[in-house]
Design an enzyme around this catalytic site. Structure first.
Site, short mmCIF file in Angstrom:
data_model
loop_
_atom_site.label_atom_id
_atom_site.label_comp_id
_atom_site.label_asym_id
_atom_site.label_seq_id
_atom_site.Cartn_x
_atom_site.Cartn_y
_atom_site.Cartn_z
N SER A 172 0.83 -1.20 0.00
CA SER A 172 0.00 0.00 0.00
C SER A 172 0.87 1.25 0.00
O SER A 172 1.87 1.35 0.72
CB SER A 172 -0.91 0.01 1.23
N LYS A 201 -14.44 -3.54 5.15
CA LYS A 201 -15.19 -2.29 5.07
C LYS A 201 -16.64 -2.41 5.50
O LYS A 201 -17.22 -1.47 6.06
CB LYS A 201 -15.12 -1.73 3.64
#
Length: 279
Positions: free
Chosen positions: A13, A69
């Site tokens: 990331s 999420k």
């Protein structure tokens, strides 16, 4: 400031450097740490303990990514209007003993589309993926004027839930679950990949290459690698194709604004991202 990112297979990331560069430019001591459940030998069931641990360790907030999420929603005390509408949060703030969930994914996609896909036809669009990022992308697609959006997911129940959620917001007829991918893509003007297929940890194509064509624009929300197999094949045909880099920066800018309570310099963040990603 101490910020973390919870997700699986997130070692590559670019979020930590994107956030910390902007924090430095803003005169902040801004630290961003990865909490990679795959590297820790954990799965999404560890999410409650990780949230509690981050809270107790003094984190100011967390980014939340695949596959957490939607799962994170039930562990929060307050939700923004967007996070509540979508049932998905990519941002958690720890404030005054509360866990407040936000969703900046949809804003990132919507602003990217307005910047980079202006003028592209959007009467019929196919979206692959109905997970936490997928519901935000679908919300954004309808917000920027997609007339008819057809959702596909290997889990039909997930696709149905996205359709139900967004139908309540946008009304009947604009979003549906698809059953025949080849036929849907054949009649579409655009294709969005909101699945993890194409990431290094999930290599390959999310649909057969023969479904692509030169007049079908393609957005793959994956930003690492910068050119997935899907994008490479689409561009080889002459199709307009975008990766998720700009979306990533724009949603990160939204997160930074929430975490730091200062306005980020978006053009600087985009420039920093290009420098980082090109290494």
């Amino acid at each position: 400031m101490l910020i973390g990112l919870i997700g699986a297979d997130i070692q590559q990331s670019l979020a930590p450097e994107i956030h910390m560069r902007e924090g430095e430019q803003q005169g902040l001591r801004y630290f961003y740490r990865l909490i990679d459940i795959a590297r820790l030998g954990l799965d999404e069931t560890a999410l409650p303990e990780l949230l509690l641990g981050a809270e107790r360790c003094g984190f100011d907030g967390l980014g939340i990514t695949h596959p957490c999420k939607q799962l994170v929603i039930s562990h929060l005390t307050e939700l923004s209007e967007a996070a509540q509408a979508l049932g998905s949060a990519n941002t958690v703030l720890f404030r005054d003993g509360k866990r407040i969930g936000h969703n900046t994914d949809w804003v990132g996609f919507a602003e990217m589309f307005r910047r980079d896909m202006d003028g592209q036809p959007r009467a019929n669009v196919v979206q692959l993926g109905a997970g936490g990022a997928g519901v935000a992308v679908a919300f954004a697609a309808l917000t920027v004027g997609v007339q008819n959006l057809t959702i596909f997911d290997v889990d039909a129940g997930k696709a149905d839930r996205v359709v139900d959620t967004l139908t309540r917001h946008f009304g009947e007829g604009r979003i549906r679950r698809g059953d025949d991918l080849e036929a849907a893509v054949a009649s579409a003007e655009g294709l969005v990949n909101a699945t993890p297929v194409g990431m290094d940890a999930h290599p390959g194509m999310p649909l057969p290459e023969r479904f692509l064509r030169s007049d079908l624009w393609v957005i793959d929300i994956i930003y690492f690698p910068r050119e997935t197999e899907l994008l490479r094949k689409a561009r080889a045909l002459g199709a307009k194709a975008l990766n998720g880099g700009t979306m990533t920066v724009l949603q990160a800018a939204g997160q930074f604004r929430l975490f730091a309570s200062v306005e980020p310099d978006i053009e600087r963040m985009l420039s920093d991202f290009e420098q980082i990603a090109a290494r």
